[in-house]
Enzyme design. Structure first.
Site, short mmCIF file in Angstrom:
data_model
loop_
_atom_site.label_atom_id
_atom_site.label_comp_id
_atom_site.label_asym_id
_atom_site.label_seq_id
_atom_site.Cartn_x
_atom_site.Cartn_y
_atom_site.Cartn_z
N ARG A 50 0.83 -1.22 0.00
CA ARG A 50 0.00 0.00 0.00
C ARG A 50 0.86 1.26 0.00
NH1 ARG A 50 -3.44 2.99 3.96
NH2 ARG A 50 -5.46 3.44 2.95
N ILE A 76 -7.93 7.18 -0.92
CA ILE A 76 -7.63 5.76 -0.92
C ILE A 76 -8.33 5.21 0.32
CG2 ILE A 76 -5.41 6.12 0.26
CD1 ILE A 76 -4.38 3.59 -1.13
N SER A 77 -9.13 4.18 0.14
CA SER A 77 -10.03 3.74 1.20
C SER A 77 -9.29 3.17 2.40
CB SER A 77 -10.99 2.67 0.66
OG SER A 77 -11.84 3.21 -0.31
N GLN A 78 -9.94 3.25 3.55
CA GLN A 78 -9.46 2.63 4.77
C GLN A 78 -9.34 1.12 4.54
OE1 GLN A 78 -12.19 3.18 7.98
NE2 GLN A 78 -10.99 2.02 9.46
#
Length: 228
Positions: A50, A76-78
């Site tokens: 990530r 950017i998603s959790q």
């Protein structure tokens, strides 16, 4: 100081060190402690670097269980949210999956790691171009599309699974129509502040069932069937 990700196509070097892998293992443990049980999903989170999405100045944020701005009003998603939606989808290898909202591409990569054939559509042209260029550099190549994902992607329907990665005001009928019988749609539905995660199961061509889960907060779904 900027608090969003650097333009991804400016990356030259991508190194996945022992330190990064150790940070990822801790992230996986954290996501698992929050209730994610699907070991395939956890393994996928554990494999994806990530930090490649972050410039060095923000490296400490890469493996926090938090969303992070990526520009164009998107995030950017959790990781927990990505894992939760992925677990609800119950991906089987070879499943044809439509993702509404490519964003950074992180969720698409998780789906690919689970063995899905991914069709992903992005409303924001800046993000579409950036992610379409960047993900292949990481070794991932979903089917990329630019357009109004709130209406689905009819020309490649039907799909085994559909995932919406933005908050919708209602469940678009077009998405249900594009599901195969036996397929599932995972979508957060609510207002601009909070949404409830739903899983819509297509039982027959004319019958659906619905399950509701936790509340989440997503960026708004844009487009004709979203928040215009």
């Amino acid at each position: 100081m900027r608090t969003q990700l650097k333009a991804i196509d400016l990356w030259v070097h991508m190194v996945d060190s022992y330190r990064h892998k150790g940070m990822r293992r801790q992230l996986v443990k954290l996501v698992e402690s929050k209730g994610i049980k699907d070991q395939r999903v956890l393994a996928a989170i554990g494999r994806i670097p990530r930090h490649f999405f972050f410039e060095n100045a923000f490296l400490e944020h890469a493996y926090e269980d938090k969303a992070f701005p990526i520009g164009a009003g998107q995030t950017i998603s959790q990781p927990y949210t990505v894992a939760f939606q992925s677990e609800l989808l119950n991906i089987k290898p070879g499943d044809k999956v439509l993702e509404i909202g490519t964003g950074s591409g992180y969720q698409a990569i998780v789906l690919l790691e689970l063995g899905a054939d991914v069709f992903t559509i992005e409303y924001q042209k800046e993000l579409y171009l950036r992610t379409k260029s960047f993900l292949p550099k990481m070794g991932y190549s979903p089917n990329f599309f630019y357009g109004d994902g709130s209406k689905g992607l009819e020309r490649f329907a039907p799909y085994d699974k559909i995932i919406v990665t933005a908050g919708a005001p209602t469940v678009p009928d077009s998405l249900i129509d594009q599901l195969k019988v036996g397929g599932s749609l995972v979508i957060p539905v609510g207002n601009a502040k909070t949404q409830q995660m739903l899983r819509i199961n297509k039982v027959t061509e004319k019958k659906i069932s619905s399950e509701s889960f936790h509340d989440f907060k997503f960026v708004p779904l844009l487009g004709d069937k979203g928040w215009k």
